[in-house]
Design an enzyme around this catalytic site. Structure first.
Site, PDB file in Angstrom:
ATOM      1  N   HIS A   1      39.336  48.026  45.115  1.00 33.33           N
ATOM      2  CA  HIS A   1      40.876  48.197  45.594  1.00 33.33           C
ATOM      3  C   HIS A   1      40.855  48.399  47.368  1.00 33.33           C
ATOM      4  O   HIS A   1      41.477  48.025  47.939  1.00 33.33           O
ATOM      5  CB  HIS A   1      41.567  49.275  45.012  1.00 33.33           C
ATOM      6  CG  HIS A   1      42.127  48.582  43.633  1.00 33.33           C
ATOM      7  ND1 HIS A   1      42.401  49.286  42.572  1.00 33.33           N
ATOM      8  CD2 HIS A   1      42.586  47.212  43.248  1.00 33.33           C
ATOM      9  CE1 HIS A   1      42.746  48.700  41.542  1.00 33.33           C
ATOM     10  NE2 HIS A   1      42.895  47.312  42.029  1.00 33.33           N
TER      11      HIS A   1
ATOM     12  N   ARG B   1      48.805  35.203  41.595  1.00 35.65           N
ATOM     13  CA  ARG B   1      48.565  35.938  40.646  1.00 35.65           C
ATOM     14  C   ARG B   1      49.731  36.346  39.771  1.00 35.65           C
ATOM     15  O   ARG B   1      50.180  37.418  40.066  1.00 35.65           O
ATOM     16  CB  ARG B   1      47.607  37.017  41.092  1.00 35.65           C
ATOM     17  CG  ARG B   1      46.376  36.793  41.586  1.00 35.65           C
ATOM     18  CD  ARG B   1      45.571  38.118  42.215  1.00 35.65           C
ATOM     19  NE  ARG B   1      44.065  38.098  42.051  1.00 35.65           N
ATOM     20  CZ  ARG B   1      43.443  37.927  43.222  1.00 35.65           C
ATOM     21  NH1 ARG B   1      44.059  37.993  44.361  1.00 35.65           N
ATOM     22  NH2 ARG B   1      41.995  37.860  43.361  1.00 35.65           N
TER      23      ARG B   1
ATOM     24  N   ARG C   1      48.700  30.854  38.445  1.00 38.35           N
ATOM     25  CA  ARG C   1      47.859  31.205  37.445  1.00 38.35           C
ATOM     26  C   ARG C   1      48.572  31.965  36.349  1.00 38.35           C
ATOM     27  O   ARG C   1      49.309  32.648  36.685  1.00 38.35           O
ATOM     28  CB  ARG C   1      46.649  32.120  37.928  1.00 38.35           C
ATOM     29  CG  ARG C   1      45.633  32.649  36.808  1.00 38.35           C
ATOM     30  CD  ARG C   1      44.756  33.442  37.313  1.00 38.35           C
ATOM     31  NE  ARG C   1      44.899  34.737  37.954  1.00 38.35           N
ATOM     32  CZ  ARG C   1      44.274  35.494  38.337  1.00 38.35           C
ATOM     33  NH1 ARG C   1      42.955  35.132  38.404  1.00 38.35           N
ATOM     34  NH2 ARG C   1      44.574  36.729  38.709  1.00 38.35           N
TER      35      ARG C   1
ATOM     36  N   GLU D   1      35.417  31.002  36.093  1.00 38.36           N
ATOM     37  CA  GLU D   1      35.140  32.217  36.045  1.00 38.36           C
ATOM     38  C   GLU D   1      33.979  32.808  35.185  1.00 38.36           C
ATOM     39  O   GLU D   1      33.321  33.757  35.333  1.00 38.36           O
ATOM     40  CB  GLU D   1      36.302  33.296  35.785  1.00 38.36           C
ATOM     41  CG  GLU D   1      37.354  33.046  36.867  1.00 38.36           C
ATOM     42  CD  GLU D   1      38.605  33.850  36.439  1.00 38.36           C
ATOM     43  OE1 GLU D   1      39.009  34.879  37.298  1.00 38.36           O
ATOM     44  OE2 GLU D   1      39.269  33.543  35.560  1.00 38.36           O
TER      45      GLU D   1
ATOM     46  N   ASN E   1      34.840  36.282  42.138  1.00 39.24           N
ATOM     47  CA  ASN E   1      34.983  37.722  41.843  1.00 39.24           C
ATOM     48  C   ASN E   1      34.558  37.909  40.233  1.00 39.24           C
ATOM     49  O   ASN E   1      33.578  38.792  39.990  1.00 39.24           O
ATOM     50  CB  ASN E   1      36.493  38.197  41.922  1.00 39.24           C
ATOM     51  CG  ASN E   1      36.972  38.237  43.223  1.00 39.24           C
ATOM     52  OD1 ASN E   1      36.063  38.140  44.132  1.00 39.24           O
ATOM     53  ND2 ASN E   1      38.337  38.288  43.210  1.00 39.24           N
ATOM     54  N   ASP E   2      35.001  37.095  39.462  1.00 41.12           N
ATOM     55  CA  ASP E   2      34.663  37.194  37.932  1.00 41.12           C
ATOM     56  C   ASP E   2      33.405  36.474  37.816  1.00 41.12           C
ATOM     57  O   ASP E   2      32.625  36.819  36.864  1.00 41.12           O
ATOM     58  CB  ASP E   2      35.674  36.793  37.170  1.00 41.12           C
ATOM     59  CG  ASP E   2      36.676  37.869  36.792  1.00 41.12           C
ATOM     60  OD1 ASP E   2      36.131  38.976  36.453  1.00 41.12           O
ATOM     61  OD2 ASP E   2      37.886  37.863  37.044  1.00 41.12           O
TER      62      ASP E   2
ATOM     63  N   ARG F   1      32.276  44.233  38.085  1.00 41.94           N
ATOM     64  CA  ARG F   1      32.853  43.955  39.588  1.00 41.94           C
ATOM     65  C   ARG F   1      33.390  45.412  40.049  1.00 41.94           C
ATOM     66  O   ARG F   1      33.544  45.618  41.347  1.00 41.94           O
ATOM     67  CB  ARG F   1      33.875  42.859  39.590  1.00 41.94           C
ATOM     68  CG  ARG F   1      35.048  43.080  38.833  1.00 41.94           C
ATOM     69  CD  ARG F   1      35.984  42.156  38.594  1.00 41.94           C
ATOM     70  NE  ARG F   1      36.889  41.888  39.814  1.00 41.94           N
ATOM     71  CZ  ARG F   1      37.915  41.099  39.619  1.00 41.94           C
ATOM     72  NH1 ARG F   1      38.155  40.088  38.859  1.00 41.94           N
ATOM     73  NH2 ARG F   1      38.934  40.838  40.979  1.00 41.94           N
TER      74      ARG F   1
ATOM     75  N   CYS G   1      38.901  30.394  45.044  1.00 40.27           N
ATOM     76  CA  CYS G   1      40.136  31.303  45.342  1.00 40.27           C
ATOM     77  C   CYS G   1      39.546  32.969  45.255  1.00 40.27           C
ATOM     78  O   CYS G   1      40.362  33.761  45.335  1.00 40.27           O
ATOM     79  CB  CYS G   1      41.121  31.254  44.576  1.00 40.27           C
ATOM     80  SG  CYS G   1      40.614  31.348  42.746  1.00 40.27           S
TER      81      CYS G   1
HETATM   82  C1  PEP Z   1      38.463  35.914  40.747  1.00 41.27           C
HETATM   83  O1  PEP Z   1      37.958  36.232  39.664  1.00 41.27           O
HETATM   84  O2  PEP Z   1      37.730  35.641  41.677  1.00 41.27           O
HETATM   85  C2  PEP Z   1      39.795  35.630  40.919  1.00 41.27           C
HETATM   86  C3  PEP Z   1      40.262  35.133  41.883  1.00 41.27           C
HETATM   87  O3  PEP Z   1      40.512  36.491  40.503  1.00 41.27           O
HETATM   88  P1  PEP Z   1      40.946  38.028  40.063  1.00 41.27           P
HETATM   89  O4  PEP Z   1      40.201  38.569  41.114  1.00 41.27           O
HETATM   90  O5  PEP Z   1      42.520  38.004  40.085  1.00 41.27           O
HETATM   91  O6  PEP Z   1      40.389  38.327  38.750  1.00 41.27           O
HETATM   92 MG    MG Z   2      39.234  36.707  37.937  1.00 41.31          MG
END
Ligand code: PEP
Ligand code: MG
Length: 564
Positions: A197, A299, A335, A423, A446-447, A457, A494
């Site tokens: 965050h 989101r 999403r 992901e 990210n995932d 993460r 994304c």
């Molecule tokens: C991701 O996982 O990269 C993603 C864009 O989704 P979030 O960060 O909302 O899990």
């Molecule tokens: Mg994600």
């Protein structure tokens, strides 16, 4: 922007760059730690004094919550959310009750606060994973309440008279949100990850940030440092004229961004649309003003965090329509609810899973309650009808072809365009087969990095593993983009990777057809793409793929793009 080595400058400390920029200034550190009371030497309060002590505690907790809530009201987006969440913790009945119970037995308020907070920290720590960030928040609230009770100044972000560079072990998200960009030029932390965050807020504030910097402890307050958040370095006592030149070059580059208008394309004219990640209508309007070419990731779950009951179809439709309206005919990729793990929704997420990141999250929620997904898709279709738009709709956390087939059928039934997020590594590996059933893919780096590198993460200790420059992650992106090319279907990115201008060029070189990032990052990404040829992007992509680690991948890509 590379650091010039001179006999004067010390070897730069290195970390992971998160928000780009180059700044020079004296070091400040967060206000000294709050002095916590010593439980052992605390005397037991006489019974007659306990009620007054309880009232004193309630007033202190109230003051802390009120201040945080006022800051939340003055902020927007994730900053506002984080501040309200911390304010909520200062009003949490469980935490307040635990303190009051102790005061009722004669424990002084400050000691009771420390003990009750520790009880919560122990519980969150034993739950692990997703709760890691809550531990920081509990300690933050504890320190604020103790400071209030004992007349110590409010802890957290300093506001120096001379613009300075803030060095810290880690910062609570609420502290980052409270930073004044006129006084804090940039920040570097010893801990912290690229998707925390704190990182997301720094990006919103456009504050240069480097995380996971080794050796930061040894840098004294007041020393001059050059923070190069393009390279990910902190140089103590740099050679003044070259440091000044680097800062000036970065400033000119930032100024050039102000003129960015899109649409994004490489210098030789290959279009790579840069969309924005949003969570509501206001964010979409801001993103369009920042010249995003549409919304690459809406989101939807973020609007419903903290809600006990499922929002009605009408309420959802109104919220979605606001985003479609704000995008004014541009592409919107919505999403479906990504409930669970780091974004638990009370009405959708199963309680008490041992490993929530590997549990019932994202599309998997529909296994237990398919009606929840159907009602959301009904709401999306209704919002599309009202606004005359045709949104693209994608599912998070898809792992099997069967899940994609089922999801696509539900989306097509409603006249919408189906896609899925990539992901889970299984999707990247079998991307050709998934693409037989859906119209597009969007890679959530990210995932994808969390699952490919088997590293939480949210873990500050493992930030080097979830670095989006990990060559294994880039290889999964390359495989997915190649499948998209064979199928003639779009493959976007994304995740936070798309917000890094240098990495954006590599992603384009890997064959990704669009990017989507936080609105403040759009111009930086678009401008960087405009400065390079697509052949150089491909060369940079090959060089990064061939590297053995993130640092080498960055350096190789930078060299290839500079040559091209
Ligand atoms: C991701 O996982 O990269 C993603 C864009 O989704 P979030 O960060 O909302 O899990
Ligand atoms: Mg994600």
């Amino acid at each position: 922007m590379s650091s010039t080595t001179t006999s004067r400058a010390t070897t730069p400390l290195t970390g992971t760059p998160v928000v780009p920029g180059v700044v020079l200034g004296p070091v400040v550190r967060p206000a000294g730690a709050v002095r916590l009371p010593d439980a052992a030497s605390a005397e037991t309060l006489p019974e007659a004094a306990r009620e007054e002590e309880r009232a004193r505690f309630t007033a202190a907790a109230d003051a802390v919550a009120g201040r945080l809530a006022a800051r939340a009201a003055a902020a927007t987006g994730m900053t506002a959310e984080v501040l309200s969440a911390t304010a909520g913790l200062a009003r949490d009945r469980g935490l307040l009750g635990a303190v009051e119970q102790r005061i009722a037995t004669g424990v002084p308020a400050a000691v009771a606060t420390v003990q009750a907070a520790q009880q919560f920290v122990d519980v969150f720590t034993s739950l692990g994973g997703v709760m890691a960030e809550r531990v920081t928040d509990v300690r933050d609230v504890r320190d604020r309440v103790v400071a209030e009770l004992t007349g110590q100044g409010e802890p957290g972000a300093p506001a120096p008279d001379t613009p300075s560079v803030l060095l810290a072990d880690d910062l609570a998200p609420a502290d980052t949100a409270g930073l004044d960009p006129a006084r804090i030029l940039g920040l570097a932390t010893r801990l912290g990850g690229t998707t925390s965050h704190t990182a997301i807020i720094a990006r919103q504030l456009n504050l240069p940030l480097v995380v996971a910097v080794e050796g930061l402890d040894a840098v004294p307050e007041g020393a001059t440092v050059l923070l190069d958040a393009e390279e990910g370095t902190v140089t103590v006592d740099p050679e003044p004229s070259s440091a000044g030149a680097q800062v000036e070059a970065a400033r000119r580059a930032a100024e050039a961004l102000a003129g960015y208008r899109g649409p994004a394309a490489t210098r030789d004219g290959v279009a790579v649309p840069v969309y924005a990640n949003v969570q509501d209508g206001a964010g979409t309007r801001a993103a369009m003003a920042a010249h995003a070419e549409g919304v690459g990731l809406f989101r939807t779950e973020l609007a419903f965090l903290g809600r006990a009951a499922e929002p009605t179809v009408e309420e959802q439709a109104a919220g979605y329509a606001e985003v479609f309206e704000a995008a004014a005919g541009r592409r919107v990729v919505l999403r479906t609810l990504d409930a669970g793990s780091d974004k638990p929704l009370e009405f959708a997420t199963p309680p008490e899973e041992a490993n929530p990141a590997l549990g019932v999250r994202g599309l998997r929620v529909a296994r237990r309650d398919p009606g929840l997904l159907d009602r959301q898709l009904d709401a999306v279709a209704e919002a599309a009808r009202r606004t005359g738009s045709t949104p693209w709709v994608m599912a998070p956390m898809v792992a099997t072809v069967g899940e994609a087939v089922d999801f696509a059928a539900r989306v097509r039934d409603r006249g919408l365009v189906p896609g899925i997020m990539v992901e889970v590594p299984s999707v990247a590996l079998l991307a050709d087969r998934f693409l037989q059933h859906v119209d597009f893919l969007s890679i959530g780096t990210n995932d994808l990095s969390q699952y490919a590198l088997a590293a939480d993460r949210l873990s500050a200790d493992l930030a080097d593993l979830t670095d989006p420059w990990q060559p294994a992650l880039l290889a999964l992106v390359a495989a997915t983009a190649a499948a998209g090319r064979r199928a003639g279907k779009p493959v976007g990115v994304c995740g936070e990777a798309a917000a890094d201008p240098l990495l954006a060029c590599v992603l384009a070189g890997l064959g990704v057809t669009s990017l989507s990032c936080a609105a403040p990052a759009v111009a930086g990404v678009g401008a960087r793409l405009a400065a390079v040829d697509s052949a150089a992007c491909r060369e940079a992509a090959d060089a990064a793929l061939a590297a053995d680690d993130p640092r080498a991948a960055r350096a190789a890509a930078r060299a290839a793009l500079t040559r091209g």
